[in-house]
Design a protein around this motif. Structure first.
Motif, PDB file in Angstrom:
ATOM      1  N   GLY A   5       0.812  -1.214   0.000  1.00 18.66           N
ATOM      2  CA  GLY A   5       0.000   0.000   0.000  1.00 18.66           C
ATOM      3  C   GLY A   5       0.842   1.258   0.000  1.00 18.66           C
ATOM      4  O   GLY A   5       0.548   2.226  -0.713  1.00 18.66           O
ATOM      5  N   LYS A   6       1.913   1.255   0.780  1.00 16.85           N
ATOM      6  CA  LYS A   6       2.790   2.432   0.847  1.00 16.85           C
ATOM      7  C   LYS A   6       3.534   2.640  -0.469  1.00 16.85           C
ATOM      8  O   LYS A   6       3.722   3.776  -0.901  1.00 16.85           O
ATOM      9  CB  LYS A   6       3.778   2.270   1.994  1.00 16.85           C
ATOM     10  N   VAL A   7       3.983   1.549  -1.068  1.00 15.18           N
ATOM     11  CA  VAL A   7       4.704   1.664  -2.339  1.00 15.18           C
ATOM     12  C   VAL A   7       3.800   2.243  -3.415  1.00 15.18           C
ATOM     13  O   VAL A   7       4.190   3.149  -4.164  1.00 15.18           O
ATOM     14  CB  VAL A   7       5.255   0.287  -2.768  1.00 15.18           C
ATOM     15  N   ILE A   8       2.572   1.743  -3.493  1.00 13.15           N
ATOM     16  CA  ILE A   8       1.631   2.236  -4.504  1.00 13.15           C
ATOM     17  C   ILE A   8       1.285   3.690  -4.237  1.00 13.15           C
ATOM     18  O   ILE A   8       1.159   4.510  -5.158  1.00 13.15           O
ATOM     19  CB  ILE A   8       0.369   1.355  -4.515  1.00 13.15           C
ATOM     20  N   GLU A   9       1.167   4.031  -2.962  1.00 17.55           N
ATOM     21  CA  GLU A   9       0.864   5.420  -2.608  1.00 17.55           C
ATOM     22  C   GLU A   9       2.046   6.338  -2.918  1.00 17.55           C
ATOM     23  O   GLU A   9       1.862   7.466  -3.391  1.00 17.55           O
ATOM     24  CB  GLU A   9       0.514   5.495  -1.122  1.00 17.55           C
ATOM     25  N   ALA A  10       3.265   5.850  -2.646  1.00 14.50           N
ATOM     26  CA  ALA A  10       4.449   6.676  -2.898  1.00 14.50           C
ATOM     27  C   ALA A  10       4.706   6.874  -4.380  1.00 14.50           C
ATOM     28  O   ALA A  10       5.205   7.923  -4.795  1.00 14.50           O
ATOM     29  CB  ALA A  10       5.670   6.032  -2.232  1.00 14.50           C
ATOM     30  N   GLN A  11       4.382   5.869  -5.177  1.00 18.07           N
ATOM     31  CA  GLN A  11       4.578   5.965  -6.625  1.00 18.07           C
ATOM     32  C   GLN A  11       3.216   6.166  -7.293  1.00 18.07           C
ATOM     33  O   GLN A  11       2.619   5.235  -7.821  1.00 18.07           O
ATOM     34  CB  GLN A  11       5.284   4.722  -7.158  1.00 18.07           C
ATOM     35  N   ALA A  12       2.748   7.393  -7.222  1.00 17.45           N
ATOM     36  CA  ALA A  12       1.404   7.695  -7.714  1.00 17.45           C
ATOM     37  C   ALA A  12       1.244   7.407  -9.198  1.00 17.45           C
ATOM     38  O   ALA A  12       0.138   7.111  -9.673  1.00 17.45           O
ATOM     39  CB  ALA A  12       1.072   9.162  -7.433  1.00 17.45           C
ATOM     40  N   ASP A  13       2.338   7.504  -9.944  1.00 13.62           N
ATOM     41  CA  ASP A  13       2.271   7.261 -11.385  1.00 13.62           C
ATOM     42  C   ASP A  13       2.605   5.824 -11.753  1.00 13.62           C
ATOM     43  O   ASP A  13       2.862   5.527 -12.926  1.00 13.62           O
ATOM     44  CB  ASP A  13       3.196   8.210 -12.128  1.00 13.62           C
ATOM     45  N   MET A  14       2.614   4.926 -10.767  1.00 19.34           N
ATOM     46  CA  MET A  14       2.882   3.516 -11.071  1.00 19.34           C
ATOM     47  C   MET A  14       1.825   2.991 -12.035  1.00 19.34           C
ATOM     48  O   MET A  14       0.627   3.161 -11.804  1.00 19.34           O
ATOM     49  CB  MET A  14       2.865   2.664  -9.792  1.00 19.34           C
ATOM     50  N   PRO A  15       2.225   2.361 -13.126  1.00 11.75           N
ATOM     51  CA  PRO A  15       1.245   1.793 -14.063  1.00 11.75           C
ATOM     52  C   PRO A  15       0.349   0.769 -13.366  1.00 11.75           C
ATOM     53  O   PRO A  15       0.761   0.125 -12.392  1.00 11.75           O
ATOM     54  CB  PRO A  15       2.118   1.139 -15.143  1.00 11.75           C
ATOM     55  N   ILE A  16      -0.842   0.629 -13.871  1.00 11.57           N
ATOM     56  CA  ILE A  16      -1.781  -0.320 -13.272  1.00 11.57           C
ATOM     57  C   ILE A  16      -1.235  -1.740 -13.323  1.00 11.57           C
ATOM     58  O   ILE A  16      -1.538  -2.572 -12.458  1.00 11.57           O
ATOM     59  CB  ILE A  16      -3.156  -0.235 -13.993  1.00 11.57           C
ATOM     60  N   LEU A  17      -0.385  -2.029 -14.323  1.00 10.94           N
ATOM     61  CA  LEU A  17       0.252  -3.343 -14.402  1.00 10.94           C
ATOM     62  C   LEU A  17       1.054  -3.639 -13.147  1.00 10.94           C
ATOM     63  O   LEU A  17       0.996  -4.749 -12.601  1.00 10.94           O
ATOM     64  CB  LEU A  17       1.157  -3.407 -15.632  1.00 10.94           C
ATOM     65  N   GLY A  18       1.818  -2.644 -12.669  1.00 10.63           N
ATOM     66  CA  GLY A  18       2.636  -2.846 -11.479  1.00 10.63           C
ATOM     67  C   GLY A  18       1.792  -3.144 -10.257  1.00 10.63           C
ATOM     68  O   GLY A  18       2.102  -4.056  -9.476  1.00 10.63           O
ATOM     69  N   ALA A  19       0.708  -2.383 -10.067  1.00 13.39           N
ATOM     70  CA  ALA A  19      -0.151  -2.591  -8.898  1.00 13.39           C
ATOM     71  C   ALA A  19      -0.811  -3.965  -8.932  1.00 13.39           C
ATOM     72  O   ALA A  19      -0.848  -4.684  -7.921  1.00 13.39           O
ATOM     73  CB  ALA A  19      -1.213  -1.491  -8.842  1.00 13.39           C
ATOM     74  N   VAL A  20      -1.331  -4.344 -10.102  1.00 17.33           N
ATOM     75  CA  VAL A  20      -2.009  -5.645 -10.208  1.00 17.33           C
ATOM     76  C   VAL A  20      -1.011  -6.783  -9.989  1.00 17.33           C
ATOM     77  O   VAL A  20      -1.332  -7.788  -9.345  1.00 17.33           O
ATOM     78  CB  VAL A  20      -2.695  -5.775 -11.589  1.00 17.33           C
ATOM     79  N   THR A  21       0.220  -6.616 -10.509  1.00 17.90           N
ATOM     80  CA  THR A  21       1.242  -7.642 -10.301  1.00 17.90           C
ATOM     81  C   THR A  21       1.557  -7.817  -8.825  1.00 17.90           C
ATOM     82  O   THR A  21       1.707  -8.945  -8.328  1.00 17.90           O
ATOM     83  CB  THR A  21       2.524  -7.276 -11.066  1.00 17.90           C
ATOM     84  N   LEU A  22       1.652  -6.704  -8.106  1.00 16.73           N
ATOM     85  CA  LEU A  22       1.923  -6.780  -6.665  1.00 16.73           C
ATOM     86  C   LEU A  22       0.796  -7.495  -5.929  1.00 16.73           C
ATOM     87  O   LEU A  22       1.043  -8.349  -5.067  1.00 16.73           O
ATOM     88  CB  LEU A  22       2.119  -5.367  -6.104  1.00 16.73           C
ATOM     89  N   TYR A  23      -0.438  -7.155  -6.255  1.00 24.39           N
ATOM     90  CA  TYR A  23      -1.570  -7.799  -5.577  1.00 24.39           C
ATOM     91  C   TYR A  23      -1.667  -9.280  -5.952  1.00 24.39           C
ATOM     92  O   TYR A  23      -2.054 -10.110  -5.127  1.00 24.39           O
ATOM     93  CB  TYR A  23      -2.863  -7.071  -5.915  1.00 24.39           C
ATOM     94  N   SER A  24      -1.311  -9.603  -7.177  1.00 28.49           N
ATOM     95  CA  SER A  24      -1.329 -11.009  -7.586  1.00 28.49           C
ATOM     96  C   SER A  24      -0.299 -11.813  -6.792  1.00 28.49           C
ATOM     97  O   SER A  24      -0.587 -12.920  -6.318  1.00 28.49           O
ATOM     98  CB  SER A  24      -1.051 -11.119  -9.091  1.00 28.49           C
TER      99      SER A  24
END
Length: 805
Positions: free
Chosen positions: A324-343
């Motif tokens: 959660g902190k990483v996604i919040e800190a990198q506001a411009d993270m592509p949706i691919l990165g967020a979905v990969t982390l949750y997967s």
């Protein structure tokens, strides 16, 4: 120019190797003669070849390895010198007189390894001195290789326990600090922009060397969990964060994860995760963090004994918060990165906490929250990660019923396009079929069909012309097979399952009530009616007949009669293809023959319609076969009240008449009488009912029919038909076999002869006509006679005299 550069580099490498080998030769001679000064002289000249700046890291490594091999021999010589009485301290001082710093440091490290082994001085002091002097080389390539050499030769010489070990390990960490800085040193080198790719390639080659040195650090026995937690990890992470280089940060974090033990990562999870938000925004955090979770997942799967450790350190909570902190800190993270982390987090959760569905649902909920502002995903890679995310619970639990308990699971599927929705729906169905999962409640059926709705109705206004016909059939067949997995032993609950499929707006029964067979059949009738709009009349007719048979088993005569009525209406109004009509009429006859629920009036009505349909088929052979099949409607073995021998005989005689007409048509159109297959088939029906005890079928009639077939097969106008000949021969062999049985069966078949002389043909035909009675009435005698051979036309005319009223 690139080709020229490669060729030049090869020349420089060859020259360096040649110079190294030449000086190594003289060094070997000095070693053999125990000449220390010459050995140091030529070894220093040999090591001077490593001062080059013209080679890429890859080529430099080849040169370095040759020097490394020679230095191992020199190290053995130094050991022998100390055994012969040479002071190691004097030797340590002597090698420092080498003229150039790089050869001097290599020699110093070589002697230093022997110095540490001798224990004449504390290992921590010697190692600290070597580390401090190695700082003198700041060139990225030469500096990293020098430090790599120091770590390689001293790793097996450090003490294992005590404060000295601790200090020595600290020295190794100090050794690693400049390595981490040098790993990014090439990024600061000035040069033309066109050489940027070359410099990036060189940095990539150096990463492996840094990783190798970190691996050496991880293998030191003195680096236990406490030291790793208190000293090693914080110092290394500090250098990684401070280097500010995205490539180096990504690689070094990955190195840390890969080289140190899983147990260490688990116990220092909070420290390690705390560094991720401090990395550069462009660092590929999803890959590094995913690898960390993958390692921890494998560690958890390796043994159930380690699972309490995960609970003790609250691994899930820490990973979830870190992501959660990483996604919040990198506001411009592509949706691919967020979905990969949750997967990856979901995979970790399913391995470590398979019994905590709330954890898995929490991960899915966080993913939904991230996707909420995105709409339908258009990135194919992100879509694949969503499929992996949704597939993970199916693979883990092998039970869709468990997956249906995840409330956020359907919400994730809302963010994929219609095609991906279909793919995921097929994955779900395949999982159900593979694991033979039974869906036993109505609410689960509703949830399941909400997940696979992409296969049931069009989503996103998908155009029909874009659908592949084969794919569509496969998808619909999968859904159809899924229906078989709806099962509950409670009839009331089972009925709710079916009603759930229709939906409340389609409920034909109004208010809830007890389930009765009539209600079930009403629902089935309504379901079959929907096939009219497909259209699929052949399938609807087949289903009507199956329902009629089911009603027969339930002793529901009105319901069974209604289903037959609907089948007849469908046959008359919707089925026009001749081949489909043939198939349908045989299905009707076969089903009606098995019915026992009908009274005399209803059965006669249905039987009369079936025989009428049979006689109206387009082709004469089809008519003939359908009509003789109707004979079974009047003779049912296990029902004495349904054995009407006379009507059986009438059907067979009518079949003979149609077969004769078929012969006539063949003679008129082709000039030959055609095959006698139909007559042989009718003969077999005669034999069947003869064996069943139908008194209307006697041996004389069978004998006459055999002789007629024999005569026709021998006629000049008959068309050769090997299949018909074989069929008839097989029938005659069967008769002969029955005669040989003896007893009642043999006695019954005794009057029948398997062949007949031509001289007896006339008598046999006349007897056959008398025995079988009427049945050819209304047929033109001359036309029928033309259908057979000229020499037998008069015989057929005499037959008709007996058959015509």
């Amino acid at each position: 120019m690139m080709v020229d550069g490669v060729e030049d580099e090869e020349k420089w490498l060859a020259a360096g190797i040649a110079g190294l080998q030449q000086n190594a030769f003289y060094m070997h001679r000095a070693l053999d003669s125990n000449n220390l000064r010459d050995a140091l002289k030529y070894s220093a000249q040999m090591l001077s070849e490593l001062r080059t700046s013209k080679l890429s890291p890859q080529k430099y490594y080849q040169l370095y390895m040759r020097a490394f091999d020679e230095l191992r021999k020199l190290e053995m010589f130094f050991k022998e010198e100390t055994r012969r009485g040479c002071s190691i301290i004097d030797l340590y001082e002597l090698v420092q007189h080498a003229g150039n710093i790089l050869p001097r440091l290599y020699l110093l490290c070589t002697v230093g390894s022997v110095y540490i082994k001798s224990k004449e001085a504390p290992a921590k002091d010697v190692l600290k001195d070597l580390v401090e002097m190695c700082r003198g080389i700041q060139h990225p390539v030469r500096g990293l290789f020098l430090r790599s050499y120091l770590s390689q030769i001293s790793r097996d010489k450090l003490p294992d326990i005590g404060s000295e070990c601790y200090t020595a390990c600290e020295s190794f960490i100090l050794l690693a600090d400049p390595e981490l800085r040098l790993a990014v040193g090439l990024s600061g080198l000035q040069g033309p922009a066109r050489e940027k790719d070359k410099r990036e390639k060189e940095r990539s080659e150096l990463r492996d060397l840094v990783g190798k040195n970190l691996h050496v650090l991880s293998q030191i026995e003195g680096v236990d969990l406490d030291m790793y937690k208190e000293t090693v990890l914080p110092r290394v992470l500090e250098q990684v964060v401070n280097c500010k280089d995205e490539i180096a940060q990504c690689y070094l974090m990955d190195c840390i994860i890969q080289v140190f033990p899983d147990e260490y990562h688990l116990q220092t999870l909070e420290i390690l995760l705390g560094a991720f938000p401090q990395l550069q925004p462009s660092v590929d955090i999803k890959t590094v963090l995913s690898r960390l979770m993958e390692r921890l997942s494998n560690y958890a799967a390796s043994s159930t004994e380690v699972l309490p450790e995960f609970l003790q350190v609250e691994a899930f909570s820490k990973l979830n918060n870190a992501i959660g902190k990483v996604i919040e800190a990198q506001a411009d993270m592509p949706i691919l990165g967020a979905v990969t982390l949750y997967s990856s987090l979901l995979t970790f959760t399913l391995h470590v906490h398979p019994d905590r569905l709330d954890y898995a649902d929490q991960v899915l909920g966080a993913c939904v929250k991230k996707l909420s502002g995105e709409g339908k995903l258009e990135d194919n890679r992100a879509t694949k990660q969503i499929v992996a995310l949704l597939s993970a619970p199916l693979d883990k639990y092998n039970d869709i019923v468990t997956v249906l308990k995840l409330s956020n699971y359907p919400s994730v599927m809302e963010y994929v396009d219609s095609e991906t929705n279909k793919v995921m729906a097929m994955v779900i169905i395949q999982s159900i079929m593979k694991n033979n999962t039974q869906i036993s409640t109505a609410d689960k059926v509703g949830a399941l069909f909400e997940l696979i709705k992409g296969l049931i109705r069009d989503l996103d206004g998908a155009a029909h012309d874009q659908v592949d016909e084969d794919d569509f059939k496969e998808e619909q067949n999968s859904v159809a097979r899924l229906i078989q997995m709806l099962q509950n032993d409670d009839t009331e609950e089972m009925f709710k399952l079916v009603r759930q499929l229709q939906g409340p707006e389609e409920n034909p029964f109004g208010e809830e009530g007890s389930t009765t067979p009539k209600k079930v059949f009403q629902l089935l009738n309504q379901t079959i009616e929907t096939l009219y709009g497909v259209p699929a009349p052949e399938l609807a007719l087949r289903l009507y007949l199956q329902c009629a048979e089911a009603a027969n088993d339930s002793d529901l005569e009105p319901v069974a009669y209604e289903f037959f009525t609907q089948a007849y209406i469908l046959y008359e109004e919707e089925i026009s293809d001749s081949r489909a009509q043939v198939t349908a009429i045989h299905l009707i006859i076969g089903t009606l023959q098995r019915m026992h629920v009908f009274g005399v009036e209803n059965r006669d009505t249905l039987t009369h319609k079936a025989t009428g349909y049979s006689a109206k088929l387009l082709k004469k052979p089809d008519q003939c076969r359908a009509v003789y099949a109707c004979s079974h409607l009047f003779w049912v073995d296990d029902q004495d009240n349904m054995k009407d021998g006379e009507r059986v005989l009438l059907c067979l005689k009518r079949a003979l008449r149609i077969a004769n007409a078929a012969q006539q048509m063949s003679n008129a159109t082709r000039g030959s009488t055609g095959s006698v297959t139909l007559f042989v088939e009718i003969l077999n029906k005669y034999l069947y009912f003869f064996e069943k005890g139908n008194t209307q079928i006697n041996a004389a009639a069978i004998q006459s029919l055999i002789e007629l077939i024999t005569a026709e097969m021998q006629s000049e106008s008959n068309s050769p038909d090997p299949a018909a000949d074989a069929f008839f021969a097989s029938t005659l062999r069967y008769i002969q076999f029955q005669k040989q049985k003896g007893g009642a069966v043999g006695e019954k078949y005794e009057p029948i002869k398997a062949s007949a002389d031509n001289s007896d043909l006339t008598h046999s035909i006349e007897r056959f006509a008398v025995d079988t009675g009427r049945g050819f009435g209304g047929v033109d005698s001359f036309a029928i006679g033309q259908a057979f051979s000229p020499r037998n036309q008069s015989l057929w005319s005499r037959v008709l005299v007996f058959f015509v009223c």
